[in-house]
Design an enzyme around this catalytic site. Sequence first.
Site, PDB file in Angstrom:
ATOM      1  N   GLU A 110       0.862  -1.192   0.000  1.00  0.00           N
ATOM      2  CA  GLU A 110       0.000   0.000   0.000  1.00  0.00           C
ATOM      3  C   GLU A 110       0.896   1.239   0.000  1.00  0.00           C
ATOM      4  O   GLU A 110       1.974   1.221   0.605  1.00  0.00           O
ATOM      5  CB  GLU A 110      -0.896  -0.084   1.252  1.00  0.00           C
ATOM      6  CG  GLU A 110      -1.643   1.141   1.675  1.00  0.00           C
ATOM      7  CD  GLU A 110      -2.844   1.476   0.821  1.00  0.00           C
ATOM      8  OE1 GLU A 110      -2.678   1.554  -0.414  1.00  0.00           O
ATOM      9  OE2 GLU A 110      -3.935   1.700   1.382  1.00  0.00           O
ATOM     10  N   ASP A 111       0.458   2.302  -0.668  1.00  0.00           N
ATOM     11  CA  ASP A 111       1.275   3.512  -0.688  1.00  0.00           C
ATOM     12  C   ASP A 111       1.264   4.227   0.659  1.00  0.00           C
ATOM     13  O   ASP A 111       2.292   4.537   1.224  1.00  0.00           O
ATOM     14  CB  ASP A 111       0.844   4.465  -1.829  1.00  0.00           C
ATOM     15  CG  ASP A 111      -0.643   4.824  -1.783  1.00  0.00           C
ATOM     16  OD1 ASP A 111      -1.393   4.262  -0.948  1.00  0.00           O
ATOM     17  OD2 ASP A 111      -1.059   5.679  -2.588  1.00  0.00           O
ATOM     18  N   ASP A 114      -3.894   6.210   5.770  1.00  0.00           N
ATOM     19  CA  ASP A 114      -4.413   7.474   6.288  1.00  0.00           C
ATOM     20  C   ASP A 114      -5.468   7.123   7.344  1.00  0.00           C
ATOM     21  O   ASP A 114      -5.137   6.910   8.503  1.00  0.00           O
ATOM     22  CB  ASP A 114      -4.974   8.265   5.095  1.00  0.00           C
ATOM     23  CG  ASP A 114      -5.478   9.644   5.461  1.00  0.00           C
ATOM     24  OD1 ASP A 114      -5.525   9.970   6.657  1.00  0.00           O
ATOM     25  OD2 ASP A 114      -5.832  10.416   4.551  1.00  0.00           O
ATOM     26  N   PHE A 162      -0.851  16.468   3.224  1.00  0.00           N
ATOM     27  CA  PHE A 162      -1.211  15.748   2.007  1.00  0.00           C
ATOM     28  C   PHE A 162       0.046  15.556   1.174  1.00  0.00           C
ATOM     29  O   PHE A 162       0.696  16.516   0.779  1.00  0.00           O
ATOM     30  CB  PHE A 162      -2.291  16.489   1.205  1.00  0.00           C
ATOM     31  CG  PHE A 162      -2.917  15.571   0.206  1.00  0.00           C
ATOM     32  CD1 PHE A 162      -3.939  14.703   0.586  1.00  0.00           C
ATOM     33  CD2 PHE A 162      -2.460  15.522  -1.105  1.00  0.00           C
ATOM     34  CE1 PHE A 162      -4.490  13.808  -0.319  1.00  0.00           C
ATOM     35  CE2 PHE A 162      -3.010  14.630  -2.016  1.00  0.00           C
ATOM     36  CZ  PHE A 162      -4.030  13.777  -1.627  1.00  0.00           C
ATOM     37  N   ARG A 175       2.150  11.810  -9.613  1.00  0.00           N
ATOM     38  CA  ARG A 175       2.563  10.441  -9.292  1.00  0.00           C
ATOM     39  C   ARG A 175       4.006  10.154  -9.711  1.00  0.00           C
ATOM     40  O   ARG A 175       4.674   9.314  -9.125  1.00  0.00           O
ATOM     41  CB  ARG A 175       1.654   9.417  -9.997  1.00  0.00           C
ATOM     42  CG  ARG A 175       0.238   9.346  -9.466  1.00  0.00           C
ATOM     43  CD  ARG A 175      -0.433   8.071  -9.972  1.00  0.00           C
ATOM     44  NE  ARG A 175      -1.890   8.119  -9.860  1.00  0.00           N
ATOM     45  CZ  ARG A 175      -2.573   7.784  -8.768  1.00  0.00           C
ATOM     46  NH1 ARG A 175      -1.950   7.380  -7.693  1.00  0.00           N
ATOM     47  NH2 ARG A 175      -3.889   7.846  -8.758  1.00  0.00           N
TER      48      ARG A 175
END
Length: 183
Positions: A110-111, A114, A162, A175
């Site tokens: 997973e990146d 959150d 963010f 990206r």
Amino acid sequence: MTRAAIEEGQLGGRRLRRVVFSADQVRTRVHELAGEISSAYRAEDRLLVIGLLKGSFIFLADLVREIKIPLQVDFLVAASYGVGKTTSGDVRLLYDPASLLEGRAVLVVEDIIDSGTTLRKVLPQLASRGPASLEVCALLHKRLKPVDLEPRWVGFDAPNEFLVGYGLDHAEDFRHLPYIASL
Ligand code: IMP
Ligand code: MG
């Protein structure tokens, strides 16, 4: 990271707040994670690495190339964000891995974690397919609150900002940045 190290052309005139993890820091950490993962599994585990698209695509590509045991790769598409910067809480599964999970060591990549909503939705579905083990490797973890299944491997604890780059987007932009920055 110096301003000179930021490839201005990639940003198309838009400004980033700051570089949070440089390309060098990311490379070093990915190498360490791959080493730990390589020693945690054996060839007989038939490791299946499942990347959560799209955010994990660069991390996964760098990570698997440094893992020193046999493995296979599949992907899963779970979209929890629209064009905004906050989670909608609604996780849609757009593509399910076709691979057989039963009896295999499954590692979900997973990146960023959150709210943890994505993994809370996805992991039970994967667990129901009878893998021998199910672990998570997240590049970034905001550690806003405890998540149901804490990832076994985390690249970096992330600030509550963010973040974009190295696979992470804002409305599909950024990206391709080789570093991780805050917007
Ligand atoms: P969660 O479901 O709230 O844990 O959010 C997980 C997903 O939201 C990640 O896989 C990302 O795609 C996206 N996300 C969460 N935080 C960020 C961020 O700071 N930048 C970019 N995407 C994020
Ligand atoms: Mg995203």
